[in-house]
Design a protein around this motif. Sequence first.
Motif, PDB file in Angstrom:
ATOM      1  N   ILE A   1      45.313  24.277  93.702  1.00  0.00           N
ATOM      2  CA  ILE A   1      46.806  23.973  93.111  1.00  0.00           C
ATOM      3  C   ILE A   1      46.596  24.390  91.553  1.00  0.00           C
ATOM      4  O   ILE A   1      46.054  23.926  90.878  1.00  0.00           O
ATOM      5  CB  ILE A   1      47.162  22.698  93.351  1.00  0.00           C
ATOM      6  CG1 ILE A   1      47.446  22.116  94.820  1.00  0.00           C
ATOM      7  CG2 ILE A   1      48.732  22.672  92.948  1.00  0.00           C
ATOM      8  CD1 ILE A   1      47.815  20.699  95.167  1.00  0.00           C
ATOM      9  N   VAL A   2      47.397  25.706  91.666  1.00  0.00           N
ATOM     10  CA  VAL A   2      47.334  26.269  90.097  1.00  0.00           C
ATOM     11  C   VAL A   2      48.657  25.869  89.626  1.00  0.00           C
ATOM     12  O   VAL A   2      49.657  26.114  90.087  1.00  0.00           O
ATOM     13  CB  VAL A   2      46.966  27.556  90.392  1.00  0.00           C
ATOM     14  CG1 VAL A   2      47.148  28.232  89.092  1.00  0.00           C
ATOM     15  CG2 VAL A   2      45.591  27.989  90.814  1.00  0.00           C
ATOM     16  N   VAL A   3      48.783  25.523  88.147  1.00  0.00           N
ATOM     17  CA  VAL A   3      49.980  25.617  87.539  1.00  0.00           C
ATOM     18  C   VAL A   3      50.311  26.792  87.130  1.00  0.00           C
ATOM     19  O   VAL A   3      49.582  27.702  86.796  1.00  0.00           O
ATOM     20  CB  VAL A   3      49.777  24.460  86.301  1.00  0.00           C
ATOM     21  CG1 VAL A   3      51.089  24.467  85.512  1.00  0.00           C
ATOM     22  CG2 VAL A   3      49.324  23.053  86.622  1.00  0.00           C
ATOM     23  N   VAL A   4      51.759  26.991  87.075  1.00  0.00           N
ATOM     24  CA  VAL A   4      52.402  28.309  87.073  1.00  0.00           C
ATOM     25  C   VAL A   4      53.482  28.183  86.031  1.00  0.00           C
ATOM     26  O   VAL A   4      54.461  27.587  86.430  1.00  0.00           O
ATOM     27  CB  VAL A   4      52.797  29.208  88.369  1.00  0.00           C
ATOM     28  CG1 VAL A   4      53.405  30.267  87.834  1.00  0.00           C
ATOM     29  CG2 VAL A   4      51.536  29.352  89.340  1.00  0.00           C
ATOM     30  N   SER A   5      53.548  28.902  85.174  1.00  0.00           N
ATOM     31  CA  SER A   5      54.616  28.859  84.304  1.00  0.00           C
ATOM     32  C   SER A   5      55.613  29.969  84.697  1.00  0.00           C
ATOM     33  O   SER A   5      55.241  31.330  84.482  1.00  0.00           O
ATOM     34  CB  SER A   5      54.319  28.924  82.596  1.00  0.00           C
ATOM     35  OG  SER A   5      55.266  29.295  81.905  1.00  0.00           O
ATOM     36  N   ARG A   6      56.665  29.775  85.121  1.00  0.00           N
ATOM     37  CA  ARG A   6      57.633  30.786  85.425  1.00  0.00           C
ATOM     38  C   ARG A   6      58.349  31.513  84.450  1.00  0.00           C
ATOM     39  O   ARG A   6      59.176  32.572  84.833  1.00  0.00           O
ATOM     40  CB  ARG A   6      58.728  30.133  86.626  1.00  0.00           C
ATOM     41  CG  ARG A   6      57.840  29.617  87.818  1.00  0.00           C
ATOM     42  CD  ARG A   6      58.964  29.203  89.139  1.00  0.00           C
ATOM     43  NE  ARG A   6      59.549  30.510  89.308  1.00  0.00           N
ATOM     44  CZ  ARG A   6      60.883  30.442  89.306  1.00  0.00           C
ATOM     45  NH1 ARG A   6      61.612  29.511  89.062  1.00  0.00           N
ATOM     46  NH2 ARG A   6      61.311  31.632  89.962  1.00  0.00           N
ATOM     47  N   GLY A   7      58.520  31.082  83.201  1.00  0.00           N
ATOM     48  CA  GLY A   7      59.049  31.539  82.094  1.00  0.00           C
ATOM     49  C   GLY A   7      59.862  30.497  81.292  1.00  0.00           C
ATOM     50  O   GLY A   7      59.732  29.267  81.295  1.00  0.00           O
ATOM     51  N   TRP A   8      60.685  31.263  80.373  1.00  0.00           N
ATOM     52  CA  TRP A   8      61.402  30.370  79.494  1.00  0.00           C
ATOM     53  C   TRP A   8      62.645  30.115  79.914  1.00  0.00           C
ATOM     54  O   TRP A   8      63.575  30.973  80.106  1.00  0.00           O
ATOM     55  CB  TRP A   8      61.229  30.957  78.152  1.00  0.00           C
ATOM     56  CG  TRP A   8      62.104  30.356  76.864  1.00  0.00           C
ATOM     57  CD1 TRP A   8      61.300  29.492  76.363  1.00  0.00           C
ATOM     58  CD2 TRP A   8      63.178  30.550  76.495  1.00  0.00           C
ATOM     59  NE1 TRP A   8      62.205  28.973  75.197  1.00  0.00           N
ATOM     60  CE2 TRP A   8      63.259  29.853  75.344  1.00  0.00           C
ATOM     61  CE3 TRP A   8      64.385  31.287  76.681  1.00  0.00           C
ATOM     62  CZ2 TRP A   8      64.330  29.727  74.407  1.00  0.00           C
ATOM     63  CZ3 TRP A   8      65.396  31.339  75.849  1.00  0.00           C
ATOM     64  CH2 TRP A   8      65.580  30.429  74.855  1.00  0.00           C
ATOM     65  N   LEU A   9      63.449  28.816  79.269  1.00  0.00           N
ATOM     66  CA  LEU A   9      64.710  28.628  79.578  1.00  0.00           C
ATOM     67  C   LEU A   9      65.455  28.144  78.320  1.00  0.00           C
ATOM     68  O   LEU A   9      64.856  27.426  77.710  1.00  0.00           O
ATOM     69  CB  LEU A   9      64.843  27.327  80.600  1.00  0.00           C
ATOM     70  CG  LEU A   9      64.270  27.622  82.051  1.00  0.00           C
ATOM     71  CD1 LEU A   9      64.328  26.329  82.888  1.00  0.00           C
ATOM     72  CD2 LEU A   9      64.951  28.848  82.687  1.00  0.00           C
ATOM     73  N   PRO A  10      66.730  28.502  78.100  1.00  0.00           N
ATOM     74  CA  PRO A  10      67.408  28.140  76.968  1.00  0.00           C
ATOM     75  C   PRO A  10      67.875  26.822  77.072  1.00  0.00           C
ATOM     76  O   PRO A  10      68.250  26.226  78.173  1.00  0.00           O
ATOM     77  CB  PRO A  10      68.669  29.241  76.709  1.00  0.00           C
ATOM     78  CG  PRO A  10      68.701  29.640  78.160  1.00  0.00           C
ATOM     79  CD  PRO A  10      67.395  29.534  78.643  1.00  0.00           C
ATOM     80  N   THR A  11      68.254  26.007  75.775  1.00  0.00           N
ATOM     81  CA  THR A  11      68.598  24.749  76.099  1.00  0.00           C
ATOM     82  C   THR A  11      70.190  24.951  76.226  1.00  0.00           C
ATOM     83  O   THR A  11      70.987  26.030  75.960  1.00  0.00           O
ATOM     84  CB  THR A  11      68.523  23.983  74.713  1.00  0.00           C
ATOM     85  OG1 THR A  11      68.871  24.888  73.673  1.00  0.00           O
ATOM     86  CG2 THR A  11      66.986  23.984  74.293  1.00  0.00           C
TER      87      THR A  11
END
Length: 325
Positions: free
Chosen positions: A116-126
Amino acid sequence: MSRYRFLLTPTWLGWLALCVLFAVACAFLAQWQIDRREQALEEINRVVSNYDEDPVPYAEVRDLYDSPSAADEWTVTTVTGEYLADDTKLVRNRAHAGSIGYEQLVPFAVSGSEDIVVVSRGWLPTDSADGSLPAYMPQPPEGEVELIMRLKPAEPAIDRDAPEGQLASVDTAEYSAEIGEDLMPGAYGLMSSEDPAPEQAPQQLTRPELDEGPHLSYSMQWYAFGLLGFLGWGYAARIHARDQDLAEAEDTQGSEEIVHRAAGVSTQDRIREARRRRRLRSGQLSDEDIEDAWSEEHLRETPEAGGEQQPGDRNLRDQELRATR
């Protein structure tokens, strides 16, 4: 060199020692900037070497996600599997394009293995109304997904609490403990593309800049600052020596002022005479001084060539000639 004898006094030696300490400090700071430049160049070389390479199957680079080295960063990997969307987490305080927001992390179960690999899907604004939440929360694609991702080493733990559902950093050990799954511990994947593509996705993080920064110029400035300390010390010594010479010339002028006034000598000539006498005492005669002394000697030997000399002038010239011999 006698005029600079004061440089051997404790005061001037103390100032010299301070210049040496300042130069050593500047040298350390310059080396620190050089080290930072080397680190920046290493990061640039990793981006150039790995970022735009063709994707490598996950099976060939699996060990890198277990224990990567610095040179493995940005390695492009292709992998097939399924997102575990229920275990999605947000990493807070992540910068992107000059703004602070969140990075969306989702575990990814690799097909044909138990990894199981951790994947960062990207950035989200507040969210504009509530800064503790993202503006939107896109869901990952369901079912089997083919990913292209870039390897990023896992981040160390940060001694800072985070709200429920969030992490302070991409710390795979903490993430694994919170969701109760064994995650690949050494690295995570920075998502580049997903197939099938979702209707809504986080913003992709920008490509790292290939900029080494101003570290080289800063290091040269620190070296220059260290040198300026010695230049300032030398300049102060030169000014001090000049002031001593002027004070000595004024004393000489004062002791001979009566004789000069009796002979009708102007103030400018008295100053010039005092400086010439100082050169005579130091033995640093100019060509003009030697020529004048030679002329005066011959004038005394042949009185018919000139007028009668004053006794005071004759005594002064005799002393000057003895100094030149």
